[in-house]
Design a protein around this motif. Structure first.
Motif, mmCIF file in Angstrom:
data_model
loop_
_atom_site.group_PDB
_atom_site.id
_atom_site.type_symbol
_atom_site.label_atom_id
_atom_site.label_comp_id
_atom_site.label_asym_id
_atom_site.label_seq_id
_atom_site.Cartn_x
_atom_site.Cartn_y
_atom_site.Cartn_z
ATOM 1 N N MET A 1 -0.172 4.428 1.943
ATOM 2 C CA MET A 1 -0.569 3.249 2.781
ATOM 3 C C MET A 1 -2.123 3.442 3.175
ATOM 4 S SD MET A 1 2.416 1.795 3.387
ATOM 5 C CE MET A 1 1.968 0.802 4.412
ATOM 6 N N ALA A 2 -2.727 3.735 2.169
ATOM 7 C CA ALA A 2 -4.251 3.724 2.234
ATOM 8 C C ALA A 2 -4.850 4.312 3.395
ATOM 9 C CB ALA A 2 -4.844 2.035 2.411
ATOM 10 N N GLY A 3 -4.134 5.586 3.940
ATOM 11 C CA GLY A 3 -4.289 6.450 4.835
ATOM 12 C C GLY A 3 -4.256 5.829 6.230
ATOM 13 N N GLN A 4 -3.670 4.619 6.195
ATOM 14 C CA GLN A 4 -3.392 3.925 7.446
ATOM 15 C C GLN A 4 -2.311 4.817 8.593
ATOM 16 O OE1 GLN A 4 -2.303 -0.004 7.021
ATOM 17 N NE2 GLN A 4 -4.197 -0.739 5.978
ATOM 18 N N MET A 5 -2.158 4.651 9.575
ATOM 19 C CA MET A 5 -1.100 5.313 10.399
ATOM 20 C C MET A 5 0.280 4.961 10.173
ATOM 21 S SD MET A 5 -1.182 5.371 14.759
ATOM 22 C CE MET A 5 -2.616 5.958 14.819
ATOM 23 N N GLY A 6 1.175 5.910 10.013
ATOM 24 C CA GLY A 6 2.347 5.548 9.607
ATOM 25 C C GLY A 6 2.706 5.944 8.240
ATOM 26 N N ASN B 1 0.946 -1.206 0.121
ATOM 27 C CA ASN B 1 0.002 -0.030 -0.064
ATOM 28 C C ASN B 1 0.946 1.164 -0.024
ATOM 29 O OD1 ASN B 1 -2.195 -1.629 0.180
ATOM 30 N ND2 ASN B 1 -2.321 -1.749 2.278
ATOM 31 N N SER B 2 2.092 1.249 -0.484
ATOM 32 C CA SER B 2 2.971 2.226 -0.428
ATOM 33 C C SER B 2 2.541 3.467 -1.123
ATOM 34 C CB SER B 2 4.449 1.821 -0.649
ATOM 35 O OG SER B 2 4.914 0.878 0.207
ATOM 36 N N ALA B 3 1.949 3.172 -2.252
ATOM 37 C CA ALA B 3 1.399 4.130 -3.291
ATOM 38 C C ALA B 3 -0.153 4.127 -3.479
ATOM 39 C CB ALA B 3 1.826 3.815 -4.591
ATOM 40 N N LYS B 4 -0.757 3.575 -2.417
ATOM 41 C CA LYS B 4 -2.118 3.813 -2.321
ATOM 42 C C LYS B 4 -2.590 5.037 -1.520
ATOM 43 C CE LYS B 4 -6.369 1.259 -1.367
ATOM 44 N NZ LYS B 4 -7.002 -0.238 -1.202
ATOM 45 N N LEU B 5 -3.141 6.134 -2.220
ATOM 46 C CA LEU B 5 -3.367 7.267 -1.790
ATOM 47 C C LEU B 5 -4.765 7.383 -1.382
ATOM 48 C CD1 LEU B 5 -1.323 9.677 -4.226
ATOM 49 C CD2 LEU B 5 -0.702 8.211 -2.368
ATOM 50 N N VAL B 6 -4.980 8.098 -0.309
ATOM 51 C CA VAL B 6 -6.352 8.580 0.255
ATOM 52 C C VAL B 6 -6.388 9.949 0.249
ATOM 53 C CG1 VAL B 6 -8.010 8.116 2.055
ATOM 54 C CG2 VAL B 6 -6.737 6.219 1.273
ATOM 55 N N TYR B 7 -7.500 10.725 -0.182
ATOM 56 C CA TYR B 7 -7.500 12.100 -0.062
ATOM 57 C C TYR B 7 -8.306 12.530 1.246
ATOM 58 C CZ TYR B 7 -5.745 12.256 -4.745
ATOM 59 O OH TYR B 7 -4.916 11.965 -5.882
ATOM 60 N N SER B 8 -7.908 13.631 1.818
ATOM 61 C CA SER B 8 -8.999 14.217 2.992
ATOM 62 C C SER B 8 -8.885 15.575 2.965
ATOM 63 C CB SER B 8 -8.404 13.477 4.244
ATOM 64 O OG SER B 8 -7.129 13.615 4.558
ATOM 65 N N ILE B 9 -9.681 16.170 3.677
ATOM 66 C CA ILE B 9 -9.621 17.709 3.848
ATOM 67 C C ILE B 9 -9.029 17.999 5.232
ATOM 68 C CG2 ILE B 9 -12.077 17.748 4.381
ATOM 69 C CD1 ILE B 9 -12.241 20.291 2.764
ATOM 70 N N LEU B 10 -8.153 18.874 5.390
ATOM 71 C CA LEU B 10 -7.686 19.362 6.480
ATOM 72 C C LEU B 10 -8.423 20.835 7.064
ATOM 73 C CD1 LEU B 10 -4.006 18.464 6.119
ATOM 74 C CD2 LEU B 10 -5.689 17.169 7.309
ATOM 75 N N PHE C 1 -16.632 22.478 2.324
ATOM 76 C CA PHE C 1 -16.340 21.704 1.162
ATOM 77 C C PHE C 1 -16.036 20.347 1.676
ATOM 78 C CE2 PHE C 1 -15.359 25.991 0.386
ATOM 79 C CZ PHE C 1 -15.796 26.433 -0.938
ATOM 80 N N SER C 2 -15.982 19.434 0.678
ATOM 81 C CA SER C 2 -15.430 18.149 0.976
ATOM 82 C C SER C 2 -14.944 17.594 -0.085
ATOM 83 C CB SER C 2 -16.937 17.255 1.290
ATOM 84 O OG SER C 2 -17.771 17.137 0.008
ATOM 85 N N VAL C 3 -14.138 16.332 -0.117
ATOM 86 C CA VAL C 3 -13.391 15.853 -1.092
ATOM 87 C C VAL C 3 -13.466 14.198 -1.041
ATOM 88 C CG1 VAL C 3 -11.211 15.544 0.499
ATOM 89 C CG2 VAL C 3 -11.007 15.599 -2.031
ATOM 90 N N GLU C 4 -13.701 13.795 -2.265
ATOM 91 C CA GLU C 4 -13.730 12.254 -2.346
ATOM 92 C C GLU C 4 -12.431 11.600 -1.955
ATOM 93 O OE1 GLU C 4 -15.521 11.610 -6.236
ATOM 94 O OE2 GLU C 4 -17.179 12.361 -5.701
ATOM 95 N N PRO C 5 -12.360 10.640 -1.123
ATOM 96 C CA PRO C 5 -11.027 9.929 -0.711
ATOM 97 C C PRO C 5 -10.354 9.491 -1.822
ATOM 98 C CG PRO C 5 -12.857 9.400 0.958
ATOM 99 C CD PRO C 5 -13.470 9.844 -0.319
#
Length: 784
Positions: A238-243, A190-199, A205-209
């Motif tokens: 990492m699919a948004g996981q911790m680390g 999952n090193s290149a599996k990205l997940v988008y989020s809004i900070l 507004f919202s963003v699709e992950p």
């Protein structure tokens, strides 16, 4: 034991295989496999015969250890373990990135590797006999793959995104799509599996992950409240996981305007004021409604919908400032009305039906305009006055009255006067108090039918407040002029005329203007034996002969008095005389001979035309004479043709001197006494046409000055009858007296004989020093 360890490594490398199968490629292209069967707790292996034994090589990137990273061990089955085998490595990175122990076959990585730079290395291994140097078996190729770790954070394609979306958009409206990339291996883990989020940017507004699409998350977002937003988007691997590693970007979102804000006045009523003397169209003041929109959505239009002052007050829209300009529509009057009230309505020019529920998109306000009093000039009862008067009205009779008043509350008395520039003949007079106009001079309709004068009215207490009104006076006609001939008639009668023959038709004119038109009567003042008048009753009459046998030698001219009268009251009549000339005619009545004037008049020429013809003939004769004189003058060939011809009077003596050394060649007395010139010497600058006796100039005194000499010669040339008829330049070789050195000319050297003494030159000063040195030195040399 070694084989079990090898299988355990394979299970780690390929955890998804339920039954591990190992395939190894030999140098000869054959494959061998290791199959295992699970029987109870024992693993039964079946293998084919092979020449090489090594592990499957995988190497982790970004090794941080201090020692070389161990890759694996290469060992040939031909190696008997007696130390005679020697292992050689070749291929990509051999000797630099990878190093093999020649004795044991252990393979190490000597550098820190990065999978993102190179994901795999292809190498060849071969075993040799140390003693003979021969290969123990053919070289075999194998691949070392770099095992990926999560060492790259996601990166967005742009550091800052810019987007716009209409205000009041629905929830879920698309705003923008952001995109991030990760350099790690997307096929492994999952090193290149990205997940988008809004900070930052919630809850708007919202963003699709998964896609990174930014959408509206809150309804009814009003641009007039807030028009710009900064949204921070995060992409995490990492699919948004911790680390996992993450990267961020900024999205600047601008809300675009829609017509969702109706115009609104800030106040329910406005109070303005202006002077009652304000001109029509002049501005009284401005009002403005507020509209939170912008651009064409904020464009407004003002109009007056009601009010008692809408006839006097109007409003126009300033398209630049979007203001309503209150203007004067009709003259205000403080004395009749102090306050003018109107109701003003404002509406949006461009309305959006999608937001009609937010309306109504209009507003109203009350505008009160107060008229302020000014000291106004007098006001006339009419814009202009028209009077009629008979032209025979006696002097001092009033023909009409002008009325005016002070419109102010003070009601000051009015003073009247006639503008003198409009009545230059001073025909009328106006009473300064009551405004009555009287005649002070006799009128004549035939001179002027209308008199246009201007009457001035001013306040007694303030003469500067003055008004003007035009007064038109029509002069009515009275029959006070008698009719007369319409023109000057030049009539002739033939000698062979018969009795009763028509020789002339006459008509009349009258400067009067009767209402029913002119009606003239023609008659003779007395019985005439030669001619008679026949009235045609159409304001014309015919002149007829009463006899025949006229003879111009007996009487060349007859004068016939004709009485002309009109039919108006009182009847006016006049007597006009018709001149009749007697001429010779042929049998058909055509004139053959008469006086020159009669002949020309018979051709239809008047006296004025005759004078004009004579003048033209005279002018033509003058032009011919002048042209002949000019041609005669052009035939004369001038003696001097040069451009520098200044008409000099040159006196030539035909005698050439010998220079300074010649002391006997010329006598200066000739120049001082021109009387020695030959008496028959003529001027050579013109060709003489007439010979005049030679004018001998008067002799000059011996000590005459140059000024006296020139003045004397000028007088002589002015009185010389032989001088040419044009300006000329006379030159004289005369030096004059007065110089310390006297004359330096060699022309006078003849008056002195013998040697010259030049010692006196040294006494003349520094100006003659050089000359003294030349002549004194010369004289000394000669003496020696």
């Amino acid at each position: 034991m070694i084989m079990n360890h090898f299988l355990w490594l394979l299970s780690l490398v390929f955890p998804h295989l339920s039954s591990p199968v190992i395939l190894l490629e030999r140098s000869d292209g054959n494959l061998f496999h290791l199959n295992h069967l699970m029987k109870g707790d024992k693993l039964v292996l079946h293998r084919s015969k092979r020449d090489w034994m090594w592990r499957q090589f995988f190497l982790s990137e970004e090794y941080m250890g201090s020692n070389y990273q161990y890759v694996g061990k290469l060992r040939s089955d031909k190696d008997r373990g007696d130390g005679t085998a020697r292992y050689i490595l070749s291929g990509e990175g051999a000797g630099t990135v990878f190093r093999i122990d020649e004795k044991s076959g252990d393979l190490h990585a000597t550098q820190r590797l990065d999978r993102e730079e190179k994901a795999s290395y292809t190498l060849q291994a071969q075993a040799f006999n140390k003693i003979t140097g021969l290969p123990l078996e053919p070289a075999t190729e194998f691949i070392v793959k770099i095992h990926d770790i999560n060492d790259n954070e996601p990166k967005f394609t742009k550091a800052v995104y810019t987007a716009s979306v209409p205000e009041m958009s629905d929830v879920g409206t698309f705003v923008i799509e952001v995109n991030a990339t990760d350099a790690d291996d997307a096929t492994y883990g999952n090193s290149a599996k990205l997940v988008y989020s809004i900070l930052q940017g919630q809850p708007y507004f919202s963003v699709e992950p998964e896609t990174g699409i930014v959408r509206i998350a809150l309804s009814n977002m009003d641009r007039e409240v807030r028009n710009e937003y900064q949204v921070v988007i995060q992409a995490k691997d990492m699919a948004g996981q911790m680390g996992g590693l993450s990267g961020t970007t900024m999205v600047n979102v601008t809300l675009t305007d829609v017509n969702d804000s109706p115009p609104r006045f800030a106040y329910s009523s406005y109070h303005l004021s202006t002077y009652e003397s304000a001109e029509i169209g002049s501005s009284v003041g401005r009002i403005k409604a507020n509209d939170g929109d912008e651009g064409e959505n904020a464009e407004m239009k003002y109009r007056i919908v009601d009010g008692d002052g809408k006839e006097y007050i109007d409003i126009i829209t300033d398209e630049i400032t979007q203001e309503g300009v209150i203007v004067v529509k009709k003259k205000l009057d403080y004395e009749s009305k102090r306050v003018y009230t109107v109701k003003v309505e404002v509406t949006n020019t461009h309305q959006d039906p999608n937001f009609a529920v937010l309306g109504p998109f209009l507003d109203t306000a009350i505008v009160k305009v107060t008229a302020k009093d000014v000291d106004e000039p007098p006001v006339f009862s009419r814009p202009q006055f028209v009077f009629e008067v008979n032209e025979d009205t006696p002097k001092g009779i009033a023909i009409g009255t002008i009325t005016a008043w002070d419109p102010d509350a003070t009601h000051y008395p009015i003073k009247y006067a006639i503008d003198e520039h409009t009545d230059p003949e001073r025909l009328y007079h106006i009473d300064p108090k009551n405004g009555s106009i009287t005649i002070i001079k006799s009128l004549d309709r035939e001179v002027s039918k209308w008199h246009n004068i201007s009457v001035l009215a001013s306040e007694m207490n303030n003469p500067h407040q003055r008004s003007r009104v035009p007064v038109l006076i029509k002069v009515l006609d009275v029959n006070d002029n008698a009719p007369e001939f319409a023109m000057i008639y030049e009539t002739f009668v033939c000698e062979n005329v018969r009795a009763g023959q028509h020789i002339q038709t006459i008509s009349a004119i009258d400067t009067d203007d009767p209402l029913v038109g002119h009606k003239f009567a023609f008659s003779l003042s007395s019985m005439n034996p030669n001619f008679t008048v026949f009235d045609n009753e159409d304001n014309t009459a015919r002149i007829l002969t009463r006899r025949s046998g006229f003879n111009r030698r007996e009487m060349s001219v007859y004068y016939l008095p004709v009485v002309i009268s009109d039919s108006d009251y009182p009847i006016q009549s006049s007597t006009s005389t018709l001149t009749i000339r007697v001429c010779s005619c042929d049998a058909t009545g055509n004139m053959r001979s008469c006086s020159v004037e009669a002949l020309l008049l018979s051709a239809g020429l008047s006296t004025g035309a005759l004078v004009a013809i004579l003048l033209c003939i005279l002018i033509l004769l003058m032009i011919v004479v002048l042209f002949s004189a000019l041609r005669k003058q052009r035939r004369k060939e001038p003696l001097i043709i040069s451009k520098e011809d200044v008409r000099d009077n040159v006196v030539s003596y035909n005698d050439e001197g010998g220079g300074e050394e010649d002391t006997q060649a010329f006598d200066i007395g000739t120049l001082r006494h021109p009387e020695v010139i030959e008496s028959n010497k003529l001027r050579r600058d013109i060709i003489p046409e007439m010979l005049f006796p030679y004018h001998r100039p008067s002799p000059m005194k011996e000590c005459a000055d140059v000024r006296d000499f020139i003045i004397s010669r000028l007088q002589e040339n002015d009185t010389d009858p032989s001088a040419p008829p044009y300006d000329s330049l006379a030159t004289y070789a005369y030096e004059g007296n007065g110089s310390i050195a006297e004359s330096l000319s060699s022309l006078e050297s003849s008056v002195t004989e013998g040697d010259h003494e030049y010692d006196y030159l040294s006494n003349w000063g520094p100006q003659f020093k050089k000359l003294a040195e030349m002549y004194i030195g010369k004289d000394t040399g000669v003496a020696n």
